[in-house]
Scaffold this motif. Structure first.
Motif, short mmCIF file in Angstrom:
data_model
loop_
_atom_site.label_atom_id
_atom_site.label_comp_id
_atom_site.label_asym_id
_atom_site.label_seq_id
_atom_site.Cartn_x
_atom_site.Cartn_y
_atom_site.Cartn_z
N GLU A 73 0.48 1.80 8.65
CA GLU A 73 -0.65 1.88 7.77
C GLU A 73 -1.17 0.57 7.44
O GLU A 73 -0.58 -0.51 7.35
CB GLU A 73 0.00 2.60 6.43
N CYS B 205 -2.40 -0.67 4.73
CA CYS B 205 -1.73 -1.12 3.52
C CYS B 205 -0.40 -1.89 3.69
O CYS B 205 -0.16 -2.76 2.89
CB CYS B 205 -1.67 -0.03 2.44
N TYR C 94 -6.43 4.17 8.83
CA TYR C 94 -5.27 4.39 7.86
C TYR C 94 -4.07 3.91 8.61
O TYR C 94 -3.27 3.14 8.43
CB TYR C 94 -5.43 5.90 7.49
N CYS D 7 -6.39 4.70 -0.08
CA CYS D 7 -5.66 3.21 -0.61
C CYS D 7 -6.07 1.90 0.49
O CYS D 7 -6.27 0.90 -0.11
CB CYS D 7 -4.24 3.55 -0.45
N CYS D 8 -6.22 2.29 1.58
CA CYS D 8 -6.31 1.25 2.69
C CYS D 8 -7.67 0.59 2.61
O CYS D 8 -7.89 -0.57 2.38
CB CYS D 8 -6.25 1.59 3.91
ZN ZN Z 1 -3.14 2.54 2.55
#
Ligand code: ZN
Ligand code: FUB
Length: 657
Positions: free
Chosen positions: A338, A340, A386, A406-407
């Motif tokens: 991911e 993130c 992602y 989120c990313c």
């Molecule tokens: Zn993320």
């Protein structure tokens, strides 16, 4: 005058108050156990080059289009409806407040580099909307409100209440450092106070579920001087509340909390959570010096870099639970990686670098930044990965929106904050961590003004030229990072007392210290070894057996189908016949990339026409013709039509049959 006014209106802020414009990505200026100190983002002006192009697109395209997406998907409306200004149902997963906060942090970092009136106005507008939804107690979360209010803090293993607030605090602190404006910060402080006053060992039990709040709390402590925030971070990291919260193993399985951080011996579970927890733990260590934390951090770091990290700096190989696999479980096509998590890896290694001052951490940061993070955003700046696999059969990998988004804002905040990572200081002098044309306009820790000019075409070229300009002649050290991959680096100083560094002292993977009395205008020339490098994986990484990856400088390369006309790249092997690689800068390809070409064996008969099993022959040659393979930097893949891609390429030493 500005500082004076601020002190009058902000009595709660303590010693760090007057420093609001002097703090970097994190503020470790007064951290007793940080060996290196950050420089403010505004002190570093990035000139033309690799990252400036990405950063310009970030400001012009990525940040505005993502705000439009966030608005369209109801993320802002979720706050407005709590204020009675929208009557649409709440939308998005339970953590979506954090996405707008992360977007705001990206904007705040942009503002630390200079005025952007439109973005600033957006930030202020959103601050108004967000704070209007905050309850008088300080509580703020659009999911755990209205009918879910009674359930607040009852499902902390999954609730993301503290995760969201951690992101709000990070945005608020970054904005405060950009503008001195503390409206959002005061909102964050109200929530933090609500937590420290109501939760803790003798009070209600708390746990982060998804770590993030820990590092935000330490930063809040650094910003306000209020020790309660640091202690609360320590309490959360201690993971003591598992029993009081009656958590079961099932609920804990994906968490990287719920057991003491210092009891960890390896990475397991959800990768982003693990990285953020490690960030918080490193921040906590830099303030407290607790040796148990340092021991655990070192153990975990070795587990990561020796057994669980992709060559791209990506981490977290399993889709199930977005989790780490077992040691050496690093599949390529199935890789989760991911964006993130790679960002978390960079953020953690940045903190380890600050804590310990060792180049090995900057090496990992750079690996993640140029590869596993950089791949996360398209060259257009509007599409995001992602997952970041290392092999693909051609499925679509980039999207402009994810329900769990989120990313994208995470990628945006990294690009926006990048100037803050290039240099740091210690009482001994200035450290150069990353290479990019830039000017540092700051001061030595003894207060002497220092300007350092850096000129380079890195990562395409290995030459880096520095001009060192102290305000007046001064004795200090310039520490230049020699990347772990650069054998045969050359360093010369061009000054009244010139010198060329001895080769045996230029150790890859260490900072090279040039200590001297610097005169304004002294020059340092560095030349890194930019030869393409073939890399093999530990044989325990089953998927990479018999394969090699290609690197040059900090970049990992890959094969992508559009560059291999006439054959399926999965039918190709890299034939090591000693001919080596030819490098060629192609300004019109993928925003301008240096491609690497090599002879490869290509089967006339595709692999699929061969039997599943056949008699073993030692040194069997691959049938077929020899063709050139063209490698592009991994970060640039998936910017054309969806197509096949491969990082780890089969390797043969014998030619065709
Ligand atoms: Zn993320
Ligand atoms: O849970 C919030 C975020 O969503 C995590 O950090 C990501 O891994 C994704 O699960």
């Amino acid at each position: 005058m500005r500082t004076f006014l601020l002190l009058c209106i902000a009595p709660l802020l303590l010693a760090a108050d007057s420093d609001w414009q002097s703090e970097g990505v994190v503020s470790v200026t007064h951290s007793p156990h940080a060996k290196l100190h950050t420089v403010p983002i505004h002190a570093v002006k990035m000139g033309d080059g690799f990252w400036s192009a990405r950063r310009a697109i970030n400001v012009e395209k990525s940040i505005p289009t993502l705000l439009a997406e966030l608005e369209q998907h109801g993320v802002v409306d979720n706050f407005l409806r709590l204020e009675g200004k929208k009557d649409t149902p709440r939308r998005g997963p339970l953590y979506t407040d954090s996405d707008i906060y992360k977007w705001m942090e990206a904007v705040a970092f942009v503002l630390q580099s200079g005025e952007q009136p439109k973005l600033r106005a957006e930030f202020d507008r959103l601050t108004g909307i967000i704070l209007a939804a905050q309850e008088p107690s300080g509580y703020l979360n659009t999911y755990w409100s209205e009918e879910r209010t009674p359930k607040r803090f009852t499902e902390m293993y999954r609730s993301h209440e503290l995760y969201c607030m951690g992101h709000l605090l990070q945005a608020a602190i970054a904005y405060f450092r950009a503008t001195g404006d503390r409206k959002l910060l005061d909102g964050g402080i109200r929530f933090a106070n609500y937590m420290v006053e109501n939760f803790g060992p003798q009070k209600r039990p708390a746990l982060t579920g998804h770590p993030e709040f820990e590092m935000a709390l330490v930063e809040l402590y650094r910003t306000t001087g209020d020790r309660r925030y640091l202690d609360f971070a320590g309490y959360l990291l201690s993971g003591v509340e598992r029993e009081r919260l009656h958590l079961t193993d099932d609920q804990l399985v994906y968490l990287f909390s719920g057991k003491p951080f210092t009891a960890r011996t390896e990475f397991e579970g959800h990768a982003v959570r693990a990285m953020y927890a490690s960030c918080g733990a490193t921040d906590y260590y830099m303030e407290t010096g607790d040796p148990a934390y340092l021991k655990t951090l070192e153990t975990l770091w070795r587990d990561l870099v020796n057994r669980k990290m992709y060559i791209t700096g990506g981490v977290g190989s399993r889709e199930a639970g977005e989790a780490f696999g077992e040691a050496y479980e690093l599949p390529n096509a199935q890789a989760y990686g991911e964006s993130c998590a790679a960002i978390g890896n960079m953020m953690w290694n940045w903190r380890m670098l600050l804590a310990l001052g060792e180049s090995r951490f900057a090496d990992v940061m750079e690996r993640a930044l140029y590869n596993g993070i950089n791949s996360g955003m398209s060259l257009s700046g509007t599409l995001y990965c992602y997952r970041n696999p290392l092999e693909s059969a051609g499925e679509k990998i980039r999207n402009e929106w994810y329900d769990t988004t989120c990313c994208p804002p995470n990628l945006e905040r990294i690009l926006a904050s990048l100037p803050g990572y290039i240099y740091s200081t210690s009482p001994q002098g200035v450290y150069v961590n990353l290479f990019h044309t830039s000017t540092l306009d700051w001061q030595l820790e003894n207060g002497t003004g220092i300007r350092i000019g850096q000129q380079t075409e890195y990562p395409w070229k290995g030459a880096v030229d520095f001009t060192v300009d102290p305000a007046r002649a001064a004795e200090f050290s310039l520490f230049v990072r020699i990347p772990g991959w650069s054998d045969g680096t050359r360093v010369t100083v061009d000054a009244p007392a010139p010198f060329a560094a001895r080769q045996d002292l230029l150790k890859p993977g260490e900072y090279f210290e040039i200590h001297r009395r610097w005169e304004p205008g002294d020059k340092v020339h560095v030349a890194f070894e930019m030869k393409p490098r073939l890399v093999r994986a530990n044989p325990l990484v089953r998927e990479d057996a018999g394969r090699v990856a290609l690197e040059r400088g900090p970049l990992v390369y890959c094969l992508e189908q559009p560059d291999q006309p006439g054959f399926n790249l999965f039918d190709a092997s890299l034939l090591d016949d000693g001919t080596g690689f030819v490098s060629e800068f192609q300004p019109d390809l993928l925003g301008g990339v240096l491609v690497l070409k090599h002879r490869g064996t290509v089967v006339d008969r595709p692999f699929s026409s061969e039997p599943l099993y056949r008699p073993f022959q030692e040194q069997a040659a691959r049938p077929g013709r020899v063709e050139a393979l063209t490698f592009i930097p991994y970060y640039a893949w998936a910017n054309r039509e969806p197509s096949r891609m491969e990082v780890w390429v089969p390797y043969v030493t014998v030619g065709t049959e």
